[in-house]
Write a protein that holds these residues in place. Structure first.
Motif, PDB file in Angstrom:
ATOM      1  N   ASP A 146     -46.314  25.525  38.752  1.00 36.23           N
ATOM      2  CA  ASP A 146     -46.445  24.352  37.899  1.00 36.23           C
ATOM      3  C   ASP A 146     -46.966  23.153  38.690  1.00 36.23           C
ATOM      4  N   THR A 149     -50.710  23.558  39.388  1.00 35.75           N
ATOM      5  CA  THR A 149     -51.429  23.351  38.133  1.00 35.75           C
ATOM      6  C   THR A 149     -51.523  21.864  37.813  1.00 35.75           C
ATOM      7  N   ALA A 150     -50.403  21.151  37.980  1.00 39.03           N
ATOM      8  CA  ALA A 150     -50.369  19.723  37.680  1.00 39.03           C
ATOM      9  C   ALA A 150     -51.235  18.916  38.645  1.00 39.03           C
ATOM     10  N   SER A 166     -51.438  20.472  29.137  1.00 35.33           N
ATOM     11  CA  SER A 166     -50.991  21.860  29.200  1.00 35.33           C
ATOM     12  C   SER A 166     -50.143  22.154  27.972  1.00 35.33           C
ATOM     13  N   ILE A 171     -45.358  20.519  32.733  1.00 33.93           N
ATOM     14  CA  ILE A 171     -46.579  20.301  33.519  1.00 33.93           C
ATOM     15  C   ILE A 171     -47.207  18.972  33.149  1.00 33.93           C
ATOM     16  N   ASN A 172     -47.204  18.615  31.874  1.00 36.72           N
ATOM     17  CA  ASN A 172     -47.750  17.325  31.454  1.00 36.72           C
ATOM     18  C   ASN A 172     -46.989  16.173  32.092  1.00 36.72           C
ATOM     19  N   LEU A 174     -45.413  16.318  34.975  1.00 36.70           N
ATOM     20  CA  LEU A 174     -45.800  16.315  36.385  1.00 36.70           C
ATOM     21  C   LEU A 174     -47.172  15.684  36.584  1.00 36.70           C
ATOM     22  N   ILE A 175     -48.133  15.997  35.716  1.00 36.03           N
ATOM     23  CA  ILE A 175     -49.476  15.406  35.837  1.00 36.03           C
ATOM     24  C   ILE A 175     -49.375  13.888  35.821  1.00 36.03           C
ATOM     25  N   TYR A 178     -47.771  12.566  39.081  1.00 31.54           N
ATOM     26  CA  TYR A 178     -48.659  12.652  40.236  1.00 31.54           C
ATOM     27  C   TYR A 178     -49.779  11.625  40.165  1.00 31.54           C
TER      28      TYR A 178
END
Length: 246
Positions: A146, A149-150, A166, A171-172, A174-175, A178
């Motif tokens: 995950d 991906t992020a 995602s 994951i969203n 995390l994006i 980050y």
């Protein structure tokens, strides 16, 4: 073969002589294989003013060289394809990441895209550094797939002004986290690999940003504090997630 040790040595070799965001040591890499972590079936939706909507394979990319090394990178080029498995070999050149690929001349043509500010280039490098650090030093983390991906999604967010989503809400989250971290902590350099040796250009295959596994200690102290808690908070409430493997 210890892929993580190879990652460290090969990136260290690329960094030798590399100085600042505007200059790079002359260097070439012959790439003959490519793998994606956590796997070639992991995708996100990408929409930007110049690209998409499209479903894009995402994650940490492991480039194999004709010299037997493995270089960990992330894609910075949404407009050119590259195969998974045995490829090329393709010659790539070291250069700072100073353009996106949105104005390149078609899927098989050369050219630079829109210029990136030094700040955005530094944000891209920060994200790549985090992703490689996680892969090299935190391989037992059950959320590593995950995270990688992020990181890839966050890079496209800051590079293209894209909306990357995602099907997995974690994951969203995390994006977004980050991206916020990178915007607050951009690196002062960037290290890319590109198929056009004359400029930081895009030709008949993809360009990449190389994650550097020797970050500034103060930066990583802050990253570890912020993201350790975030990653483990992302466990599903209904049970521990299985580890993701290639």
């Amino acid at each position: 073969m210890n892929m993580r040790n190879l990652s460290l040595s090969s990136v260290a070799a690329l960094l030798t002589g590399f100085v600042g965001i505007g200059t790079a040591a002359a260097g070439t890499v012959e790439i003959d294989s490519l793998a994606v972590y956590p796997g070639g079936s992991t995708t996100v939706s990408v929409v930007s003013p110049a690209y998409g909507p499209a479903s894009v394979i995402t994650g940490l990319i492991l480039l194999g060289t004709t010299g037997g090394q493995t270089i960990p990178v992330f894609c910075v080029d949404l407009f050119h394809d590259i195969g998974i498995g045995s490829i090329g070999p393709y010659t790539h050149y070291t250069a700072p990441v100073t353009y996106d690929s949105s104005n390149s001349s078609g899927p098989s043509g050369p050219g630079n895209g829109n210029p990136l500010s030094p700040t955005v280039s530094g944000e891209i490098q920060t994200l790549a550094d985090i992703g490689v650090d996680q892969y090299v030093y935190d391989s037992a983390n059950p959320l590593l797939g995950d995270i990688e991906t992020a990181i890839a999604g966050a890079i496209w967010t800051v590079e293209y002004g894209a909306t990357v989503t995602s099907s997995d809400s974690e994951i969203n989250t995390l994006i977004a986290s980050y991206v916020s971290y990178a915007e607050a902590h951009p690196q002062t350099f960037s290290l890319g690999l590109f198929p056009d040796g004359n400029t930081q250009g895009f030709a008949n295959t993809q360009g990449f940003v190389v994650g550097t596994p020797v970050p500034e200690p103060s930066t990583w102290a802050m990253a570890l504090i912020g993201f350790a808690g975030l990653a483990y908070a992302a466990f599903r409430r209904d049970g521990k997630r299985d580890a993701i493997s290639i």
